[in-house]
Design an enzyme around this catalytic site. Structure first.
Site, PDB file in Angstrom:
ATOM      1  N   GLU B  75       0.814  -1.219   0.000  1.00 25.28           N
ATOM      2  CA  GLU B  75       0.000   0.000   0.000  1.00 25.28           C
ATOM      3  C   GLU B  75       0.850   1.272   0.000  1.00 25.28           C
ATOM      4  O   GLU B  75       0.478   2.280  -0.596  1.00 25.28           O
ATOM      5  CB  GLU B  75      -0.928   0.011   1.224  1.00 25.28           C
ATOM      6  CG  GLU B  75      -1.922  -1.154   1.264  1.00 25.28           C
ATOM      7  CD  GLU B  75      -1.318  -2.453   1.788  1.00 25.28           C
ATOM      8  OE1 GLU B  75      -0.168  -2.432   2.291  1.00 25.28           O
ATOM      9  OE2 GLU B  75      -1.998  -3.498   1.694  1.00 25.28           O
ATOM     10  N   PHE B 100      -5.432   0.186   5.493  1.00 28.25           N
ATOM     11  CA  PHE B 100      -4.065   0.107   4.964  1.00 28.25           C
ATOM     12  C   PHE B 100      -3.628   1.415   4.325  1.00 28.25           C
ATOM     13  O   PHE B 100      -2.467   1.578   3.975  1.00 28.25           O
ATOM     14  CB  PHE B 100      -3.954  -1.046   3.971  1.00 28.25           C
ATOM     15  CG  PHE B 100      -4.490  -2.331   4.505  1.00 28.25           C
ATOM     16  CD1 PHE B 100      -4.119  -2.753   5.772  1.00 28.25           C
ATOM     17  CD2 PHE B 100      -5.386  -3.096   3.785  1.00 28.25           C
ATOM     18  CE1 PHE B 100      -4.631  -3.924   6.302  1.00 28.25           C
ATOM     19  CE2 PHE B 100      -5.902  -4.271   4.312  1.00 28.25           C
ATOM     20  CZ  PHE B 100      -5.526  -4.688   5.568  1.00 28.25           C
ATOM     21  N   HIS B 126     -14.037  -0.474   2.809  1.00 26.26           N
ATOM     22  CA  HIS B 126     -14.041  -1.267   4.039  1.00 26.26           C
ATOM     23  C   HIS B 126     -13.769  -0.397   5.269  1.00 26.26           C
ATOM     24  O   HIS B 126     -13.014  -0.776   6.166  1.00 26.26           O
ATOM     25  CB  HIS B 126     -13.034  -2.410   3.964  1.00 26.26           C
ATOM     26  CG  HIS B 126     -13.356  -3.420   2.912  1.00 26.26           C
ATOM     27  ND1 HIS B 126     -13.388  -3.103   1.576  1.00 26.26           N
ATOM     28  CD2 HIS B 126     -13.677  -4.741   2.989  1.00 26.26           C
ATOM     29  CE1 HIS B 126     -13.710  -4.178   0.869  1.00 26.26           C
ATOM     30  NE2 HIS B 126     -13.896  -5.179   1.695  1.00 26.26           N
ATOM     31  N   ASP B 134     -14.272  -9.362   9.644  1.00 27.17           N
ATOM     32  CA  ASP B 134     -12.806  -9.338   9.719  1.00 27.17           C
ATOM     33  C   ASP B 134     -12.289  -8.881  11.081  1.00 27.17           C
ATOM     34  O   ASP B 134     -11.135  -9.106  11.422  1.00 27.17           O
ATOM     35  CB  ASP B 134     -12.233  -8.430   8.623  1.00 27.17           C
ATOM     36  CG  ASP B 134     -12.250  -9.112   7.262  1.00 27.17           C
ATOM     37  OD1 ASP B 134     -12.417 -10.341   7.232  1.00 27.17           O
ATOM     38  OD2 ASP B 134     -12.123  -8.414   6.246  1.00 27.17           O
TER      39      ASP B 134
END
Lengths: 272, 333
Positions: B75, B100, B126, B134
């Site tokens: 990233e 990220f 997300h 998650d």
């Protein structure tokens, strides 16, 4: 090939740039001497012999680009840009001072030849990749030169970029590691060993050359070979931190501490 | 040996529970906006980090494979590569999970993108607690706080599919770095927030005189629902939706502070550093008033289904109604 006349010209330039480095840092009472001095021949070779560029036309599309990864070495960068006419000489007085665009670490300013903001270590090779990929997409032929510090390549992001350049076959990148074997806290092989360095880059799909980073002929001949490569190229340039001033060479006191006036005079005395 | 009957499958909660206008992912709005941009602007490119299916940038990739790049799980590299491409005249959408980008890529976002005002659009999917199963490691509730604090960065949190699509398109036509925040789940369609998207402009969805409910992102539907519930109880609650958290629509915020008795902010984000504190900051200077923040209360999340987590962490209309009633009673309004 380098004529004797051109070689002498480059050597004189290197001396002038080293003087300017000492003066800039002493005046600002702040800045990184050692890592600036080690990169002098690399930058002088690039700006005075290798790169296609025009300070009167800083946004010329076909110019070769230089990206200063080891951003703390701005004194050598700014001194060379001033020498080439990108930065008015009087602006060097503002180095590291409020109101000046000559920040301690480079801040992007295309009109003054500063192509990319860098300095938090590790960003530069990725940005170079983005630029080089763009040139490929646009069908442009210029080269992208990036100078990383050997301390800098301990950053994980460098190796992310190394993989990327290989994947996208960015053979328009010619990068250097200023391999002076020193970093902020001491000798790189004590802090975090990098050797064997060349095989690391080879394993990442790069073509690698190993040279003396203070030898103009080696630098220039190697870049000529690098331009023919079908891979991204890493030139590991072995250098001496503080090069040119006897008492600064390989002495890490001069990593980030400015000389006082008296010390500066002694240094300048060696650079005539 | 276990019997198959012994395995009790957790019932899946429909997402969202009910909405007369249906529901869709905000990240699909991102993807559809990108596809639109593919036609409109030939210099729009997309860079992903091995999550193209999850971010849905793969939808763009299917149509424009030569304009989609994948850095692998890297990233930091993606963000600096994007900066490099913007220098050369492309408009890169750098996309990954918010987690990220805002935390791992914080240096690259700040120094490669914000500092030189790189024309990069950072698309974070997300985001928020509704990332769901998650767990806390992937549920970023701090990204608005981080991104708001970076100079030169515009921060946009669309409220539904259509607004996400329009915001994505608007971001490409805006010069400078933009952080776009999308969720993972499907969220209610809210017709009141459709129409031309203007960066920096709020949308007043319900007029009201007693209090103002400020929402950003997917909380808009809960804010509207809460206002309607409060109306039945005789309380007139204004609803102002702020898809742009930075720059904030100060004028509308100050007006609400002047015209209504107190303010409630609702966001799928930490109460620290997000919309609530942005509004509290503005009102404290211009028209001090009470600001009540509804959001994630300075805790890490946990695994669960999106919709049950929104219930569990108190991000529902009923929680807003309860807060308004409590304050009304307490302050004797």
């Amino acid at each position: 090939m380098l004529t004797q006349e051109k070689l002498n010209f480059l050597k004189d330039k290197a001396k002038e740039i080293r003087q300017e480095i000492i003066i800039m840092i002493t005046r600002a009472a702040s800045g990184h001497v050692g890592g600036s001095m080690s990169a002098v021949e690399i930058l002088v070779s690039l700006y005075h012999h290798i790169m296609k560029h025009d300070s009167q036309n800083p946004k010329w599309t076909e110019r070769d680009r230089f990206i200063m990864g080891k951003g703390h070495a701005t004194p050598v960068y700014y001194a060379v840009l001033a020498d080439c006419g990108y930065i008015p000489k009087e602006d060097l007085l503002g180095f590291r001072r409020p109101g000046s665009y000559l920040q301690g670490h480079p801040k992007q300013y295309t009109e003054k030849g500063i192509e990319v903001s860098t300095g938090t270590l590790g960003l530069s090779l990725s940005t170079t990749c983005g630029m080089a990929l763009s040139a490929k997409l646009k069908g442009e032929k210029q080269n992208y030169f990036c100078l990383c510090g050997d301390g800098e390549i301990q950053e994980g992001q460098i190796w992310e970029a190394a993989m990327f350049a290989n994947k996208y076959k960015l053979n328009n990148i010619i990068a250097f590691v200023d391999r002076n074997y020193m970093q902020s806290d001491g000798y790189s092989e004590d802090i975090m060993p990098l050797d064997p360095l060349e095989p690391k880059w080879e394993a990442f799909g790069w073509e690698v050359f190993s040279i003396d980073g203070h030898d103009f002929e080696q630098i220039i001949n190697t870049v000529e070979k690098a331009m023919l490569s079908d891979k991204p190229v890493m030139i590991v340039a072995r250098t001496i931190k503080g090069k040119g001033v006897s008492f600064m060479e390989n002495d890490n006191t001069w990593h980030g501490s400015p000389p006082n006036l008296e010390t500066a005079m002694r240094a300048l005395g060696e650079l005539v | 040996m276990k019997n198959i009957e012994d395995i009790h499958i957790v019932p899946v909660i429909p997402s969202p529970p009910s909405s007369e206008f249906g529901a869709e992912q905000t990240k699909k709005g991102f993807a559809d906006g990108l596809i639109e941009l593919g036609k409109l602007l030939p210099n729009v490119v997309v860079i992903d980090t091995d999550v193209a299916k999850a971010t849905r940038s793969a939808d763009f990739q299917k149509i424009y494979p030569e304009r989609h790049f994948n850095t692998g799980v890297a990233e930091q590299n993606m963000l600096s590569v994007a900066a490099g491409m913007s220098i050369e005249g492309f408009i890169p959408f750098a996309t990954s999970f918010g987690m990220f980008i805002a935390t791992r890529g914080g240096d690259q976002l700040r120094n490669s993108i914000c500092y030189p005002k790189a024309n990069v659009k950072v698309a974070a999917t997300h985001c928020g607690i509704s990332t769901g199963g998650d767990g806390a490691s992937h549920q970023i509730n701090e990204d608005i706080a981080i991104c708001r604090s970076f100079p030169n960065l515009t921060v946009i949190v669309p409220g539904d599919y259509e607004e996400a699509k329009q915001a994505t398109i608007a971001a490409a036509y805006f010069k400078g770095p933009v952080y776009l925040r999308y969720g993972r789940d499907t969220y209610p369609i809210v017709p009141e927030i459709h129409g031309k998207f203007e960066i920096g402009k709020s949308r007043t969805i319900r007029e009201g005189t007693d209090c103002t409910i400020f929402t950003t992102g997917i909380m808009v539907s809960e804010g509207i629902k809460a206002s309607d519930m409060l109306k039945e109880k005789g309380i007139s609650a204004r609803v102002v939706h702020l898809p742009t958290v930075k720059p904030l629509d100060n004028e509308v915020v100050i007006k609400a502070a002047q015209e209504t008795k107190f303010l409630v902010t609702v966001e799928e984000h930490s109460i620290i550093g997000g919309l609530g504190e942005a509004i509290a900051g503005v009102t404290a200077e211009h028209h001090p008033t009470r600001v009540y923040r509804i959001g994630i209360n300075d805790v890490f999340g946990q695994s669960g289904q999106s919709q049950e987590l929104l219930d569990l962490y108190g991000l529902r209309a009923i929680n807003i109604v309860e807060k308004v009633l409590e304050v009304t009673k307490l302050q004797g309004y």
